[in-house]
Design a protein around this motif. Sequence first.
Motif, PDB file in Angstrom:
ATOM      1  N   ARG A  54       0.713  -1.195   0.069  1.00 48.32           N
ATOM      2  CA  ARG A  54       0.010   0.127  -0.029  1.00 48.32           C
ATOM      3  C   ARG A  54       0.900   1.171  -0.045  1.00 48.32           C
ATOM      4  O   ARG A  54       0.693   2.229  -0.705  1.00 48.32           O
ATOM      5  N   ASP A  55       1.996   1.201   0.899  1.00 50.27           N
ATOM      6  CA  ASP A  55       2.739   2.450   0.687  1.00 50.27           C
ATOM      7  C   ASP A  55       3.418   2.644  -0.641  1.00 50.27           C
ATOM      8  O   ASP A  55       3.641   4.114  -1.050  1.00 50.27           O
ATOM      9  N   THR A  57       2.551   1.943  -3.356  1.00 45.77           N
ATOM     10  CA  THR A  57       1.464   2.101  -4.358  1.00 45.77           C
ATOM     11  C   THR A  57       1.086   3.590  -4.300  1.00 45.77           C
ATOM     12  O   THR A  57       1.105   4.197  -5.350  1.00 45.77           O
ATOM     13  N   GLU A  58       1.061   4.145  -3.042  1.00 39.41           N
ATOM     14  CA  GLU A  58       0.617   5.428  -2.654  1.00 39.41           C
ATOM     15  C   GLU A  58       1.768   6.362  -3.451  1.00 39.41           C
ATOM     16  O   GLU A  58       1.568   7.301  -3.855  1.00 39.41           O
ATOM     17  N   ARG A  59       3.068   5.655  -3.029  1.00 42.17           N
ATOM     18  CA  ARG A  59       4.314   6.572  -3.556  1.00 42.17           C
ATOM     19  C   ARG A  59       4.395   6.684  -5.070  1.00 42.17           C
ATOM     20  O   ARG A  59       4.510   7.629  -5.563  1.00 42.17           O
ATOM     21  N   ILE A  61       1.795   6.472  -7.029  1.00 46.41           N
ATOM     22  CA  ILE A  61       0.834   7.322  -7.594  1.00 46.41           C
ATOM     23  C   ILE A  61       1.123   8.789  -7.575  1.00 46.41           C
ATOM     24  O   ILE A  61       0.955   9.296  -8.336  1.00 46.41           O
ATOM     25  N   GLU A  62       1.689   9.014  -6.375  1.00 43.95           N
ATOM     26  CA  GLU A  62       2.203  10.364  -6.235  1.00 43.95           C
ATOM     27  C   GLU A  62       3.270  10.859  -7.207  1.00 43.95           C
ATOM     28  O   GLU A  62       3.198  12.179  -7.738  1.00 43.95           O
ATOM     29  N   GLU A  65       1.494  11.450 -10.582  1.00 43.98           N
ATOM     30  CA  GLU A  65       0.721  12.542 -10.742  1.00 43.98           C
ATOM     31  C   GLU A  65       1.530  13.728 -10.547  1.00 43.98           C
ATOM     32  O   GLU A  65       1.053  14.622 -11.353  1.00 43.98           O
TER      33      GLU A  65
END
Length: 82
Positions: A54-55, A57-59, A61-62, A65
């Motif tokens: 999860r960590d 994946t969030e990184r 995505i950031e 973006e």
Amino acid sequence: MKKLLIAMAVLAGIAFLAKRFAPDLAKIDWEKKFDAMPDNAPPKWMFANIGAIRDNTERIIELLESETEPDQDTPVIEGSTP
């Protein structure tokens, strides 16, 4: 025929147990249960790996973006492609 009856009885038993205990599973604090496990317990590894995924994946995505957003300092020229 006898095997079919046994299989149906087993499935009925499993369905009964699932219906009986499924509502109580939502009340369990799974994080406390995983913390109480020893470090070499496979469920604890799985819990830690899911958190790491999860960590990451969030990184990712950031980062994606931030790459797609145009810089405020860079002027955009009509007709040019980046």
